[in-house]
Motif scaffolding. Structure first.
Motif, PDB file in Angstrom:
ATOM      1  N   LEU A 225      -3.538 -15.201   4.269  1.00 12.19           N
ATOM      2  CA  LEU A 225      -2.513 -14.643   3.177  1.00 12.19           C
ATOM      3  C   LEU A 225      -3.848 -14.062   2.527  1.00 12.19           C
ATOM      4  CD1 LEU A 225       1.148 -14.489   1.993  1.00 12.19           C
ATOM      5  CD2 LEU A 225      -0.493 -14.002   0.614  1.00 12.19           C
ATOM      6  N   ARG A 252      -3.360   4.187   5.834  1.00 13.38           N
ATOM      7  CA  ARG A 252      -2.215   4.041   4.738  1.00 13.38           C
ATOM      8  C   ARG A 252      -2.759   5.829   4.127  1.00 13.38           C
ATOM      9  NH1 ARG A 252       0.042   0.804   1.106  1.00 13.38           N
ATOM     10  NH2 ARG A 252      -1.326   2.175  -0.847  1.00 13.38           N
ATOM     11  N   MET A 255      -1.571   8.224   7.064  1.00 15.03           N
ATOM     12  CA  MET A 255      -0.116   7.572   7.558  1.00 15.03           C
ATOM     13  C   MET A 255       1.104   9.074   7.710  1.00 15.03           C
ATOM     14  SD  MET A 255       1.723   4.274   6.743  1.00 15.03           S
ATOM     15  CE  MET A 255       1.959   2.562   7.852  1.00 15.03           C
TER      16      MET A 255
ATOM     17  N   PHE B 138       8.949 -15.677   8.586  1.00  9.54           N
ATOM     18  CA  PHE B 138       8.545 -14.507   8.749  1.00  9.54           C
ATOM     19  C   PHE B 138       8.502 -13.876   7.298  1.00  9.54           C
ATOM     20  CE2 PHE B 138       8.993 -13.187  13.320  1.00  9.54           C
ATOM     21  CZ  PHE B 138       8.652 -14.262  13.431  1.00  9.54           C
ATOM     22  N   THR B 141       5.930 -16.111   5.149  1.00  8.16           N
ATOM     23  CA  THR B 141       4.280 -15.830   5.429  1.00  8.16           C
ATOM     24  C   THR B 141       3.239 -14.518   5.328  1.00  8.16           C
ATOM     25  OG1 THR B 141       5.101 -15.664   7.690  1.00  8.16           O
ATOM     26  CG2 THR B 141       4.525 -18.206   6.008  1.00  8.16           C
ATOM     27  N   ILE B 142       4.164 -13.769   5.919  1.00  2.94           N
ATOM     28  CA  ILE B 142       3.875 -12.493   6.349  1.00  2.94           C
ATOM     29  C   ILE B 142       3.416 -12.016   5.250  1.00  2.94           C
ATOM     30  CG2 ILE B 142       3.572  -9.717   6.912  1.00  2.94           C
ATOM     31  CD1 ILE B 142       5.662 -11.340   9.689  1.00  2.94           C
ATOM     32  N   PRO B 143       1.801 -11.290   4.839  1.00  2.00           N
ATOM     33  CA  PRO B 143       1.356 -10.742   3.413  1.00  2.00           C
ATOM     34  C   PRO B 143       2.004  -9.763   3.322  1.00  2.00           C
ATOM     35  CG  PRO B 143      -0.059 -11.451   5.257  1.00  2.00           C
ATOM     36  CD  PRO B 143       0.534 -11.388   5.458  1.00  2.00           C
ATOM     37  N   GLU B 144       2.257  -9.697   1.652  1.00  2.00           N
ATOM     38  CA  GLU B 144       3.139  -8.190   1.013  1.00  2.00           C
ATOM     39  C   GLU B 144       3.055  -7.169   1.563  1.00  2.00           C
ATOM     40  OE1 GLU B 144       1.865 -11.423  -0.822  1.00  2.00           O
ATOM     41  OE2 GLU B 144       3.139 -12.731  -1.562  1.00  2.00           O
ATOM     42  N   PHE B 145       1.367  -7.024   1.885  1.00  2.00           N
ATOM     43  CA  PHE B 145       0.705  -5.463   2.063  1.00  2.00           C
ATOM     44  C   PHE B 145       0.834  -5.175   3.592  1.00  2.00           C
ATOM     45  CE2 PHE B 145      -2.775  -8.483   3.126  1.00  2.00           C
ATOM     46  CZ  PHE B 145      -3.205  -7.656   4.461  1.00  2.00           C
ATOM     47  N   VAL B 146       1.342  -6.366   4.388  1.00  2.00           N
ATOM     48  CA  VAL B 146       1.513  -5.532   5.350  1.00  2.00           C
ATOM     49  C   VAL B 146       2.959  -5.692   5.534  1.00  2.00           C
ATOM     50  CG1 VAL B 146       2.191  -6.463   7.733  1.00  2.00           C
ATOM     51  CG2 VAL B 146      -0.036  -7.044   7.113  1.00  2.00           C
ATOM     52  N   THR B 149       3.317  -2.149   3.962  1.00  2.00           N
ATOM     53  CA  THR B 149       2.806  -0.767   4.243  1.00  2.00           C
ATOM     54  C   THR B 149       3.985  -0.560   5.566  1.00  2.00           C
ATOM     55  OG1 THR B 149       0.928  -1.890   4.105  1.00  2.00           O
ATOM     56  CG2 THR B 149       1.161  -0.027   6.546  1.00  2.00           C
ATOM     57  N   VAL B 150       4.586  -1.494   6.302  1.00  2.00           N
ATOM     58  CA  VAL B 150       5.606  -1.480   7.736  1.00  2.00           C
ATOM     59  C   VAL B 150       7.019  -0.803   6.736  1.00  2.00           C
ATOM     60  CG1 VAL B 150       7.290  -2.316   8.743  1.00  2.00           C
ATOM     61  CG2 VAL B 150       4.642  -2.992   8.545  1.00  2.00           C
ATOM     62  N   ILE B 152       6.851   1.065   3.819  1.00  2.00           N
ATOM     63  CA  ILE B 152       6.362   2.390   3.193  1.00  2.00           C
ATOM     64  C   ILE B 152       6.243   3.727   5.043  1.00  2.00           C
ATOM     65  CG2 ILE B 152       4.303   4.505   2.852  1.00  2.00           C
ATOM     66  CD1 ILE B 152       3.842   1.743   1.153  1.00  2.00           C
ATOM     67  N   PHE B 153       6.095   2.885   5.556  1.00  2.03           N
ATOM     68  CA  PHE B 153       6.521   3.791   7.065  1.00  2.03           C
ATOM     69  C   PHE B 153       7.732   3.627   7.426  1.00  2.03           C
ATOM     70  CE2 PHE B 153       6.383   4.597  11.750  1.00  2.03           C
ATOM     71  CZ  PHE B 153       5.745   5.403  11.697  1.00  2.03           C
ATOM     72  N   ILE B 157       8.115   7.316   5.242  1.00  2.00           N
ATOM     73  CA  ILE B 157       7.499   8.414   5.560  1.00  2.00           C
ATOM     74  C   ILE B 157       8.250   9.267   7.085  1.00  2.00           C
ATOM     75  CG2 ILE B 157       5.147   9.082   7.274  1.00  2.00           C
ATOM     76  CD1 ILE B 157       4.081   6.735   5.492  1.00  2.00           C
ATOM     77  N   VAL B 191      10.573 -12.052  -0.091  1.00  2.00           N
ATOM     78  CA  VAL B 191       9.320 -13.628  -0.210  1.00  2.00           C
ATOM     79  C   VAL B 191      10.137 -14.757  -1.612  1.00  2.00           C
ATOM     80  CG1 VAL B 191       7.580 -14.029  -0.587  1.00  2.00           C
ATOM     81  CG2 VAL B 191       7.459 -11.470   0.081  1.00  2.00           C
ATOM     82  N   VAL B 256      -0.774  -7.576  -5.469  1.00  2.00           N
ATOM     83  CA  VAL B 256      -1.019  -7.110  -4.588  1.00  2.00           C
ATOM     84  C   VAL B 256       0.387  -6.480  -4.052  1.00  2.00           C
ATOM     85  CG1 VAL B 256      -0.942  -7.033  -1.685  1.00  2.00           C
ATOM     86  CG2 VAL B 256      -1.888  -9.112  -3.331  1.00  2.00           C
ATOM     87  N   VAL B 260      -0.563  -2.184  -3.880  1.00  2.00           N
ATOM     88  CA  VAL B 260      -0.270  -1.276  -3.432  1.00  2.00           C
ATOM     89  C   VAL B 260       1.299  -0.043  -3.369  1.00  2.00           C
ATOM     90  CG1 VAL B 260       1.259  -1.546  -1.020  1.00  2.00           C
ATOM     91  CG2 VAL B 260      -0.045  -3.005  -1.540  1.00  2.00           C
TER      92      VAL B 260
END
Lengths: 297, 319
Positions: A225, A252, A255, B138, B141-146, B149-150, B152-153, B157, B191, B256, B260
């Motif tokens: 991480l 990004r 996107m 999940f 542990t999944i990084p905050e930026f991931v 990003t998801v 935001i998409f 978007i 988190v 982070v 972001v």
């Protein structure tokens, strides 16, 4: 286990225990899926250069941000580079660095923690203050200060990660040791006049090892991480080396018009981290350790 | 109780003092100083020496540390090397924004985490527990930026519901951060909720299998009465310490997330200051974050002691 005499069990306990732990991890769905993901990722990191369909830094001006098609299965990025190639190679740096740094962190943090838990006294008091002080600083500040001072090469990142992520291990190992130093077999060893090193090696290490193994698996996922976050922020792997964090950061900007460059690295990174944590979870359950007791980052 | 309070307070102050020493030494070891940052390309010979004399950088490190530390205690954090403004006001604005972000996440996350933790603890190994506990792994542990990003998409978007980026400046009124704050709050809440929930779950399981709960159950006390009257008051105690750790993490580790979403908070400012080599600001932020971490954990320890008399006599070590 057979019902044979105790001596027989003791001589065969060591190899069969490792095998039984692995069997127990695999018998849980989480452990099976987790271990499968981790092994797949490690194999991919080792061998991806041999079967990557394109050169990871080859740019193609005619195929900039082109959607997935027959040539580029996962499309191309803003420089016309193949995303499939960059994704399967994008974990190599992260896995290499963290796979070396994790055992180092567990080793030094574990040894110091066991020693402090056994020795106690003034040294323990002072060092635990310092440990608390380090834990009071956010990980990213510590990492960034080191990176700004010494650069971002592997030669800096491995020792830096090993150092900072070993500090919380001191706590875990010390607490696990304190739980058993008052037990009879440690008292007996002390009464027999064994040295501290001998007590650590013969009496304590085997009892703390399980906790350290689970801790190591969790440290690994947190290091990943940290590593990928640093890459994402532009402080880690430098272009054109493919890296998931960097790829996600690049994607990004485009996107709204081209979302596909983000998908593959997001899935790759998430599946590795989830794999490690599912394995850690199954391992903790197999060894009978309460994983939720561990502190935040 | 008072004796323990004073003891803990002194330990906390000692920890912050050690942190300040570490920070000062680390920043001291960095290449360049405030003057090379101010003068940039002109930083050489006479001008550099003059600047250092003016700012007092030619004095020994110990003197400067003492001056910095005593200034910080009085609330004087020095001058930013980047734009010559007092750091206290620059940091103050961002601290306020980070507190808004952290406050929203805590207000959303703590009740959710307690509810889910109790639910999964009581329904141990049933489907709802396995599903929620897996989702929690999940989420934490999944990084905050991931995650960011998801989100935001999907929400910005694709669906276009909320802005994917915060455009307000650091000194804007708090109302300017809505609705841009929604996605960062969701990322942080995920988190945080996962961490607290797991602790509550394991503590509920512990307490529900303890002798006194079994006893109550054998006596025929109704199930929900056992849960709310007998079990939860004990089971929720460990949550206090985890929440404190989480608050400490929120104040520093949101770096982070703030970056972001371009959220003008303390963490974002810290990264920018490190990039700009604005060392006095880096020192100040590090000190504030560390003091907040120690302070919140101290408060949690005292709160836990207030609720659990056993901790007062056991002479429990700091966690």
């Amino acid at each position: 286990m057979s019902d044979g005499p105790a001596t027989l069990v003791a001589t065969t306990a060591r190899p069969s225990r490792i095998a039984s732990v692995i069997r127990e991890v695999l018998s849980r769905p989480s452990g099976f899926i987790g271990l499968f993901l981790v092994i797949a990722h490690v194999l991919l990191a080792l061998f991806s250069p041999f079967f990557a369909p394109f050169d990871f830094k080859a740019m193609n001006a005619n195929a900039i941000l082109s959607p997935p098609d027959a040539t580029h299965w996962l499309g191309t990025d803003q420089l016309g580079r193949d995303i499939l190639t960059r994704t399967i190679m994008g974990g190599r740096q992260a896995i290499l660095v963290t796979a070396i740094a994790t055992p180092l962190a567990v080793a030094w943090g574990g040894l110091l923690g066991i020693y402090l838990g056994l020795a106690g006294g003034r040294l323990d008091d002072i060092l635990m203050r310092v440990v608390d002080a380090f834990l009071a600083l956010p990980w990213i500040l510590k990492m960034l200060l080191m990176i700004v001072t010494f650069g971002t090469g592997i030669g800096v990142l491995i020792p830096t990660l090993a150092f900072f992520y070993g500090i919380p291990v001191i706590r875990i190992a010390r607490a696990a040791t304190q739980n058993i130093v008052a037990r009879d077999f440690v008292l007996a060893a002390r009464a027999r006049g064994h040295s501290r090193v001998s007590i650590m090696r013969r009496e304590l290490f085997g009892n703390v090892r399980d906790a350290l193994m689970v801790e190591g698996a969790m440290r690994w996922s947190w290091m990943l991480l940290a590593f990928t976050s640093l890459s994402f922020l532009g402080f880690g792997v430098s272009p054109p080396t493919p890296d998931w964090g960097l790829m996600i950061a690049d994607s990004r900007n485009f996107m709204a018009i081209a979302p596909w460059p983000a998908f593959a690295p997001v899935i790759a990174l998430s599946s590795l981290i989830i794999g490690i944590n599912l394995t850690a979870d199954a391992l903790a359950k197999a060894l009978g350790i309460d994983r939720a007791q561990a502190a935040v980052h | 109780m008072l004796r323990i309070f004073i003891h803990r307070l002194l330990l906390g102050i000692a920890t912050v003092a050690i942190v300040s020493g570490i920070i000062f030494a680390a920043v001291e070891a960095l290449p360049g100083d405030a003057c090379t940052a101010i003068l940039q390309r002109d930083a050489s010979g006479e001008r550099l020496a003059n600047c250092r004399r003016e700012l007092g950088l030619d004095r020994p490190a110990a003197t400067r540390y003492a001056e910095w530390a005593f200034g910080a205690v009085r609330g004087d954090l020095g001058i930013s090397a980047h734009n010559n403004k007092p750091i206290a006001s620059l940091v103050g604005d961002r601290l306020k924004n980070t507190l808004l972000l952290a406050g929203c996440s805590l207000a959303l996350g703590i009740p959710l985490a307690l509810f889910l933790g109790v639910l999964t603890g009581l329904r141990r190994d049933k489907f709802s527990d396995l599903a929620l506990s897996t989702i929690a792994i999940f989420a934490m542990t999944i990084p905050e930026f991931v995650t960011a990003t998801v989100l935001i998409f999907v929400f910005s978007i694709w669906l276009g519901w909320v802005p994917g980026i915060v455009t307000a400046s650091a000194s804007s009124p708090l109302s300017a951060f809505f609705p841009g704050i929604v996605l960062p709050v969701i990322v942080l809440t995920m988190v945080m909720t996962a961490h607290i929930m797991r602790t509550v779950r394991s503590s509920v399981i512990d307490v529900m299998s303890s002798d006194y709960v079994q006893m109550a159950s054998l006596k025929g006390v109704p199930y929900w009465h056992i849960v709310f009257r007998h079990a939860l008051p004990n089971a929720l105690l460990p949550a206090i310490n985890v929440i404190a750790l989480t608050v400490g993490w929120l104040l520093g580790g949101v770096v982070v997330v703030e970056k972001v979403f371009n959220y003008p908070g303390l963490g974002h400012y810290m990264i920018d200051s490190i990039s700009d080599r604005d060392l006095p600001v880096v020192q100040a932020i590090a000190l504030i974050v560390a003091a907040a971490y120690v302070g919140v954990n101290l408060a949690a320890d005292l709160l836990a002691m207030a609720f659990n008399p056993r901790l007062r006599t056991l002479k429990a070590r700091s966690p």
